[in-house]
Design an enzyme around this catalytic site. Structure first.
Site, PDB file in Angstrom:
ATOM      1  N   PHE A   1      37.413  31.985  27.401  1.00  0.00           N
ATOM      2  CA  PHE A   1      37.653  33.075  26.455  1.00  0.00           C
ATOM      3  C   PHE A   1      36.528  34.087  26.720  1.00  0.00           C
ATOM      4  CE2 PHE A   1      40.608  31.093  23.273  1.00  0.00           C
ATOM      5  CZ  PHE A   1      40.674  29.822  23.831  1.00  0.00           C
ATOM      6  N   ASP A   2      36.808  35.088  27.537  1.00  0.00           N
ATOM      7  CA  ASP A   2      35.732  35.995  27.965  1.00  0.00           C
ATOM      8  C   ASP A   2      35.148  36.786  26.797  1.00  0.00           C
ATOM      9  OD1 ASP A   2      35.807  35.146  30.527  1.00  0.00           O
ATOM     10  OD2 ASP A   2      36.659  36.954  31.384  1.00  0.00           O
TER      11      ASP A   2
ATOM     12  N   TYR B   1      34.785  38.341  38.115  1.00  0.00           N
ATOM     13  CA  TYR B   1      35.797  39.336  37.785  1.00  0.00           C
ATOM     14  C   TYR B   1      35.227  40.579  37.136  1.00  0.00           C
ATOM     15  CZ  TYR B   1      40.732  38.173  38.450  1.00  0.00           C
ATOM     16  OH  TYR B   1      41.980  37.994  38.967  1.00  0.00           O
TER      17      TYR B   1
ATOM     18  N   GLU C   1      33.902  33.466  23.963  1.00  0.00           N
ATOM     19  CA  GLU C   1      32.987  32.441  24.464  1.00  0.00           C
ATOM     20  C   GLU C   1      31.822  33.018  25.267  1.00  0.00           C
ATOM     21  OE1 GLU C   1      35.565  28.365  24.967  1.00  0.00           O
ATOM     22  OE2 GLU C   1      35.445  29.686  26.699  1.00  0.00           O
TER      23      GLU C   1
END
Ligand code: CO
Length: 633
Positions: A293-294, A377, A297
């Site tokens: 969960f970028d 990313y 989290e």
């Protein structure tokens, strides 16, 4: 013009420093504590309405503090002049992964003799040539159940030389699980037997010698830009809004209004991307736990890039800086964090009349954007404002696909072999936009209802004489359970947020419609761990009554959460969501089946949605746009 600090403005460096100082002097923040998250304590809509009438509002920060001695999570609200407003222990919450914890965990793993020996067995003598990442454990912990500890795990790659793209050389079957309380290595998974792929993946210009070049393209606005920035308030064309920023969500927009022929009309109170989760669809040992969960989290805003003029953004750019507090309480300013500019967007509209008269208008759009880098990313968040009264959000996904190693030509489902033995697992990027709309509302909110609109054909008969007639069916989504919906391109489904108390010139309720764009649907099973923890992703649309405390669709603290929090939990109450001040949640994303062309760096992929006026204006706002240059009509 004097710039007034607004209650919704991002926290400045000076304000954050006062907040941190108060945390230390008033609340005993010390060596056993870390700052897990800082958010602007946003005033309610009614408080904001009072602010507009001249009342003062004390700006404040909501700081999540982690006590390392017992893993306790506490939320402290502290005003920007250093007064403690409240403190509250959040029972059962686990803090997100903090940057300093990642660094310490990696150091502990690199010093572990079992890891050093496992690397030697794979031919790596120098542990410094190994790059590790810390990933959330995803509550999927083999051999023992979640016993309450905060854990992370470490995928790793070999970097043959300092500037090499290490994602080309994943080290298969070797991971450490680390307890973040004391940085002890709880467990080592060591399954040797798969070779490290050797084909390099250079992408830096210094390595590739990239030589395909075009002639320069310069964007120049000789008379200056057409927008004005007052503090964080933007006015452009007929649009007015505020730019916000949060260490968790990153870019946030507030108080979006449109000037309709002299009357300011409200469209949205707050627009944000409230969660971004990336479930990986590969069950091999190096992948099945990957479902980060970028936002919740990691705190996506913490990883905001400092943008470069002419590279990230082209044209006459105005930047905003932001400030973030790190876990130790040190405040850092990120310069050029938010980019604002106008760009030409082709034609806005055109018609050639029978008499030969041509009317054509060039369209221009206003862009507010920021980019984050989280491990491999990059995510760009781009909000566009158009001259036809519409707003679009586009996420741009780029960076390097995550990689793992397997035998050359292996029968490895759920991944693409990019180079011999180098595999990129299938995965999805699932975003959840929280759209706190106030369609034709006021400072205090709005009375809105969501209508689902499907198109359909009647059976052949009086309403469909020739078989080609079709109709629309409008369904009001009246309660939370009824308002959990999925897209349906086969019936051209869209959702319209109407204000039943405001009528247009034809007597119909004014509205804005949400038009889904390219998207996906989760491939994980709902009963899986990730399916439970990111339950929100199984519906594209959710509607809830406005609650400022309900901000995050997987709950406030998704780290190692057992699941069910957030939207699935709140909406069990099945509250009424019609004729009320509501929040629209739109879930969208991409299903990423990696291509060899996504390597070594992925060209930008896009996903998003469009909010378009639907019966909101009497006619197209684009009609009022003057031709430019004058010869275009
Ligand atoms: Co991807």
């Amino acid at each position: 013009m004097e710039t007034q600090v607004h209650p919704l403005d991002p926290l400045s460096k000076a304000e954050l420093e006062v907040v941190v100082a108060a945390l230390k002097s008033e609340l005993g923040f010390g060596r056993q504590h870390l700052i897990a998250m800082v958010q602007v304590e946003e005033p309610s809509k009614s408080e904001l309405a009072k602010f507009k009438l001249g009342e003062s509002i004390k700006r404040a920060a909501r700081v999540t503090v982690l006590d390392k001695s017992n893993c306790e999570v506490k939320e402290c609200v502290i005003s920007v002049d250093g007064v403690v407003v409240s403190t509250k222990v959040i029972e059962g919450a686990k803090a997100p992964i903090l940057s300093i914890e990642s660094a310490l965990a990696i150091a502990a793993v690199k010093a572990d003799p079992r890891i050093i020996s496992a690397l030697e067995k794979r031919g790596i003598d120098d542990v410094a040539s190994v790059q590790m990442e810390t990933w959330s454990i995803g509550a999927q912990i083999p051999h023992h159940l979640d016993d309450g500890r905060r854990l992370i795990w470490t995928p790793m790659w070999w970097q043959p030389e300092p500037q090499a793209n290490f994602y080309a050389h994943p080290i298969a079957g070797l991971h450490a699980i680390v307890d973040l309380a004391d940085f002890s290595v709880v467990e080592i998974e060591d399954n040797p037997g798969i070779a490290i792929p050797q084909t390099p993946g250079p992408y830096r210009e210094s390595q590739t010698g990239a030589s395909v070049a075009l002639k320069p393209l310069t964007i120049h606005q000789p008379e200056g830009v057409s927008f004005a920035l007052n503090g964080h308030h933007v006015s452009w064309e007929r649009w007015n809004f505020r730019v916000g920023f949060c260490q968790r969500e990153g870019l946030v927009l507030h108080e979006v209004w449109f000037d309709d022929d002299g009357a300011l009309r409200k469209i949205a109170h707050r627009l944000s991307i409230a969660e971004l989760v990336i479930p990986y669809g590969d069950q091999s040992q190096g992948s099945y736990r990957k479902n980060a969960f970028d936002t919740g989290e990691f705190g996506l805003g913490n990883y905001t890039n400092s943008l470069t003029l002419g590279c990230d953004c082209l044209g006459e750019i105005v930047y905003l800086d932001v400030a973030v507090a790190n876990p130790l309480g040190e405040v850092r300013e990120i310069s050029n964090a938010i980019c604002m500019h106008e760009e030409d967007f082709g034609i806005l509209w055109k018609h050639t009349d029978v008499d030969g008269n041509v009317e054509v208008r060039r369209g221009r759009r206003f862009v507010v954007s920021s980019i984050v880098t989280i491990n491999n990313y990059e995510y760009g968040y781009f909000w566009y404002f158009y001259q036809d009264g519409s707003i679009e959000f586009e996420a741009k996904l780029t960076g390097i696909v995550l990689t793992l190693a397997d035998h050359v030509g292996a029968d490895h489902h759920s991944a693409t072999e990019l180079e011999p033995g180098l595999w990129a697992p299938y995965h999805q990027h699932i975003f959840c936009a929280r759209l706190d709309l106030d369609v034709d509302g006021d400072d205090e909110g709005s009375t809105n209802t969501v209508i689902e609109v499907d198109s359909f054909a009647h059976e052949i008969g009086p309403r469909n004489l020739y078989g080609g007639a079709y109709d629309t069916k409008e369904t009001a989504l009246r309660t939370e359970l009824q308002a959990q919906r999925v897209i349906d391109p086969m019936v051209g489904r869209f959702w319209k947020v109407i204000n039943p108390n405001k009528r247009n010139h034809m007597g119909k309720a004014v509205g804005y419609k949400l038009v889904p764009g390219h998207t996906t649907y989760p491939l994980s099973l709902p009963e899986s761990v990730i399916g439970q923890r990111a339950g929100f992703m199984f519906k594209h649309l959710w509607v809830t009554p406005h609650q400022s405390s309900e901000k995050f669709p997987a709950g406030d603290y998704p780290y190692q959460h057992a699941g069910g929090a957030g939207l699935p939990e709140w909406t069990k109450a099945d509250r009424q969501v019609h004729d009320t001040d509501l929040v629209l949640w739109y879930v969208f994303g991409t299903n990423h089946i990696p291509r060899t062309e996504d390597w070594p760096v992925m060209p930008v992929e896009r996903t998003g949605f469009h909010l378009k006026p639907s019966g909101f204006f009497r006619r197209s706002p684009g009609i009022d746009v003057a031709s430019s240059p004058k010869s275009c009509h």
